[in-house]
Design a protein around this motif. Sequence first.
Motif, PDB file in Angstrom:
ATOM      1  N   ARG A 181       2.510   2.135  -4.495  1.00 56.14           N
ATOM      2  CA  ARG A 181       3.820   2.899  -4.487  1.00 56.14           C
ATOM      3  C   ARG A 181       4.545   2.633  -3.168  1.00 56.14           C
ATOM      4  O   ARG A 181       4.070   2.724  -2.014  1.00 56.14           O
ATOM      5  CB  ARG A 181       3.738   4.427  -4.736  1.00 56.14           C
ATOM      6  N   LEU A 182       5.845   2.189  -3.264  1.00 55.10           N
ATOM      7  CA  LEU A 182       6.723   1.793  -2.318  1.00 55.10           C
ATOM      8  C   LEU A 182       7.874   3.209  -2.094  1.00 55.10           C
ATOM      9  O   LEU A 182       8.262   3.272  -3.192  1.00 55.10           O
ATOM     10  CB  LEU A 182       7.336   0.508  -2.328  1.00 55.10           C
ATOM     11  N   VAL A 191       9.073   3.790  -5.942  1.00 50.34           N
ATOM     12  CA  VAL A 191       9.189   2.628  -6.911  1.00 50.34           C
ATOM     13  C   VAL A 191       7.782   2.157  -7.123  1.00 50.34           C
ATOM     14  O   VAL A 191       6.850   2.043  -6.036  1.00 50.34           O
ATOM     15  CB  VAL A 191       9.984   1.378  -6.519  1.00 50.34           C
ATOM     16  N   GLU A 192       7.145   2.206  -8.357  1.00 49.62           N
ATOM     17  CA  GLU A 192       5.584   2.127  -8.398  1.00 49.62           C
ATOM     18  C   GLU A 192       5.334   0.533  -9.025  1.00 49.62           C
ATOM     19  O   GLU A 192       6.034   0.248 -10.089  1.00 49.62           O
ATOM     20  CB  GLU A 192       5.274   3.214  -9.430  1.00 49.62           C
ATOM     21  N   LEU A 193       4.567  -0.042  -8.475  1.00 48.21           N
ATOM     22  CA  LEU A 193       4.382  -1.525  -8.903  1.00 48.21           C
ATOM     23  C   LEU A 193       2.939  -1.579  -9.446  1.00 48.21           C
ATOM     24  O   LEU A 193       1.942  -1.108  -9.027  1.00 48.21           O
ATOM     25  CB  LEU A 193       4.306  -2.325  -7.486  1.00 48.21           C
ATOM     26  N   CYS A 251      -3.243  -7.682  -1.705  1.00 49.68           N
ATOM     27  CA  CYS A 251      -2.105  -7.140  -1.585  1.00 49.68           C
ATOM     28  C   CYS A 251      -2.188  -5.540  -1.372  1.00 49.68           C
ATOM     29  O   CYS A 251      -3.046  -4.980  -1.855  1.00 49.68           O
ATOM     30  CB  CYS A 251      -1.252  -7.218  -3.041  1.00 49.68           C
ATOM     31  N   VAL A 252      -1.411  -5.208  -0.174  1.00 48.66           N
ATOM     32  CA  VAL A 252      -1.402  -3.786  -0.074  1.00 48.66           C
ATOM     33  C   VAL A 252      -0.093  -3.332   0.328  1.00 48.66           C
ATOM     34  O   VAL A 252       0.928  -4.268   0.956  1.00 48.66           O
ATOM     35  CB  VAL A 252      -2.382  -3.337   1.081  1.00 48.66           C
ATOM     36  N   GLY A 253       0.242  -2.184   0.128  1.00 50.65           N
ATOM     37  CA  GLY A 253       1.680  -1.511   0.596  1.00 50.65           C
ATOM     38  C   GLY A 253       1.566  -0.244   1.012  1.00 50.65           C
ATOM     39  O   GLY A 253       0.758   0.601   0.661  1.00 50.65           O
ATOM     40  N   ALA A 254       2.686   0.146   1.660  1.00 47.39           N
ATOM     41  CA  ALA A 254       3.102   1.565   2.260  1.00 47.39           C
ATOM     42  C   ALA A 254       4.416   1.542   2.418  1.00 47.39           C
ATOM     43  O   ALA A 254       4.935   0.691   3.036  1.00 47.39           O
ATOM     44  CB  ALA A 254       1.765   1.789   3.173  1.00 47.39           C
ATOM     45  N   ALA A 255       4.913   2.648   2.493  1.00 50.51           N
ATOM     46  CA  ALA A 255       6.318   3.010   2.928  1.00 50.51           C
ATOM     47  C   ALA A 255       7.267   2.163   2.127  1.00 50.51           C
ATOM     48  O   ALA A 255       7.124   1.807   1.004  1.00 50.51           O
ATOM     49  CB  ALA A 255       6.576   3.117   4.393  1.00 50.51           C
ATOM     50  N   ASP A 256       8.043   1.185   2.908  1.00 52.60           N
ATOM     51  CA  ASP A 256       8.750   0.534   2.277  1.00 52.60           C
ATOM     52  C   ASP A 256       8.228  -1.123   2.339  1.00 52.60           C
ATOM     53  O   ASP A 256       9.121  -2.236   2.199  1.00 52.60           O
ATOM     54  CB  ASP A 256      10.210   0.442   2.919  1.00 52.60           C
ATOM     55  N   THR A 257       7.199  -1.172   2.896  1.00 52.83           N
ATOM     56  CA  THR A 257       6.461  -2.431   3.368  1.00 52.83           C
ATOM     57  C   THR A 257       5.395  -3.150   2.247  1.00 52.83           C
ATOM     58  O   THR A 257       4.592  -2.220   1.836  1.00 52.83           O
ATOM     59  CB  THR A 257       5.963  -2.444   4.713  1.00 52.83           C
ATOM     60  N   LEU A 282      17.485   3.404  -2.792  1.00 52.93           N
ATOM     61  CA  LEU A 282      16.470   4.225  -2.272  1.00 52.93           C
ATOM     62  C   LEU A 282      15.873   3.683  -1.002  1.00 52.93           C
ATOM     63  O   LEU A 282      15.653   4.603  -0.034  1.00 52.93           O
ATOM     64  CB  LEU A 282      15.135   4.149  -3.206  1.00 52.93           C
ATOM     65  N   PHE A 283      15.642   2.503  -0.728  1.00 61.55           N
ATOM     66  CA  PHE A 283      15.148   1.784   0.331  1.00 61.55           C
ATOM     67  C   PHE A 283      15.356   0.314   0.433  1.00 61.55           C
ATOM     68  O   PHE A 283      15.472  -0.362  -0.629  1.00 61.55           O
ATOM     69  CB  PHE A 283      13.677   2.078   0.552  1.00 61.55           C
ATOM     70  N   ASP A 284      15.444  -0.191   1.543  1.00 62.66           N
ATOM     71  CA  ASP A 284      15.382  -1.961   1.563  1.00 62.66           C
ATOM     72  C   ASP A 284      13.701  -2.374   1.758  1.00 62.66           C
ATOM     73  O   ASP A 284      13.211  -2.077   2.694  1.00 62.66           O
ATOM     74  CB  ASP A 284      16.141  -2.123   2.709  1.00 62.66           C
TER      75      ASP A 284
END
Length: 439
Positions: A181-182, A191-193, A251-257, A282-284
């Motif tokens: 989730r980003l 946004v959910e990937l 792969c790992v994600g958090a916030a907008d990254t 929503l975000f960049d």
Amino acid sequence: MSAREVNFDGLIGPSHNYGGLSDGNLASSRNAGDVSNPREAALQGLEKMRTLVRAGLTQGVLPPLPRPNFDLLVSAGFHGTDQQIIDQAAKRAPRLLKVAYSASSMWTANAATVSPSADTQDGRLHLTAANLSTMLHRSLEHPDTTASLQAIFGDDKHFSVHAALPMHPDFADEGAANHVRLCASHGAPGVELFVYGREPGEDRAGFPARQTRLSAESIARAHGLKPDRAVIVRQSPEAINAGAFHNDVVCVGAADTLFFHEAAFENTEATLAELRSAATGLFDLKPVMVPDSEVSLEDAIRSYLFNSQLLVMPGESRLVLVAPTEVQEADSTRAYCERLVAGNGPIGRVQYVDVRQSMRNGGGPACLRLRVVMTDAELAACHQGALLTEERIDALQAVVRTAYRDRLAPEDLADSSFADECRIAREALLDVLELEELA
């Protein structure tokens, strides 16, 4: 809306062993048959949880599942007392006995897929238990996992716990290990990937692709996600065949990254384009792609660089990567992390943790946790005994030190008294967590 990310780690169970049951998991295969140390494994996991509590984060825990799984052994034709069932299985089906004793529920990234209330149409937090249908030892977990989730997230006003998808290859689902989730902030719409390895009915060469596109689509619909905010992309076959049996290995994600290896996705350019489009307004998006020329896919998988926790830490302007000590010990990944934090990108610090007992079975820091974004009201509505304080961690560690073995060899599973040890230890843990209903 104000919200925070709560990591619900799996409390490693007393039957933690190196059974070598997971095809495509290189560490599991490499260490199959070795002597494990359940006590050390559980203490390492709890110390990782303590690290996050001390950092000011909210930390939760999911209890180990009942082991051995006698329902499996009875279904396989073994009958009589518990002792007789274990004795028969040890002599006639030793691999099945290892399956019944599997402690793989410790990796709660596979427990469920979670969508926070900011993303769902009904404004509730949704959780779908993963069926884990590809591997026999993991396919046993979802009924007990669902019971645990219902015990912790039982308030229907705030939560919706969905049963696992059908137990068919077309619906193969491995939970949050293939989901990111980003967002701009935890409480904002995100946004959910979803990342899948194969289409329903597809027959592919190499290691098993454990997630299907149909499962991702089904969960996105069940959770009430907006179609333009759910991005479903394919993992690269190269990564799967190299040993990335879940996407969270690359792969790992958090916030907008989004932090990922260049071989993580089948089509990286298209994946990033879809994410940017979904994030519009929503975000960049801040992608951090690690080139194979700097960290080979082999090194990434062996060290579990990407199977790290990427966290928004209180008081820190940049994200923190909580990585296994194996990342620090490998030349390529250590050097990359030094360059990463020296730059001005979104990741500002790497913190190393020792989870070697889990790593030897193919699970790093990210495998050990299920991320649940919760509002204050949702946090108050969940079962409070599953939220950790240092005092509760101390109490859990006291049980582990008393009730867990410090040596467990494959042949020890044939000891019928070990089943009683596992039951007594689990009941003591549930008592600390005030989850006696799960006993």
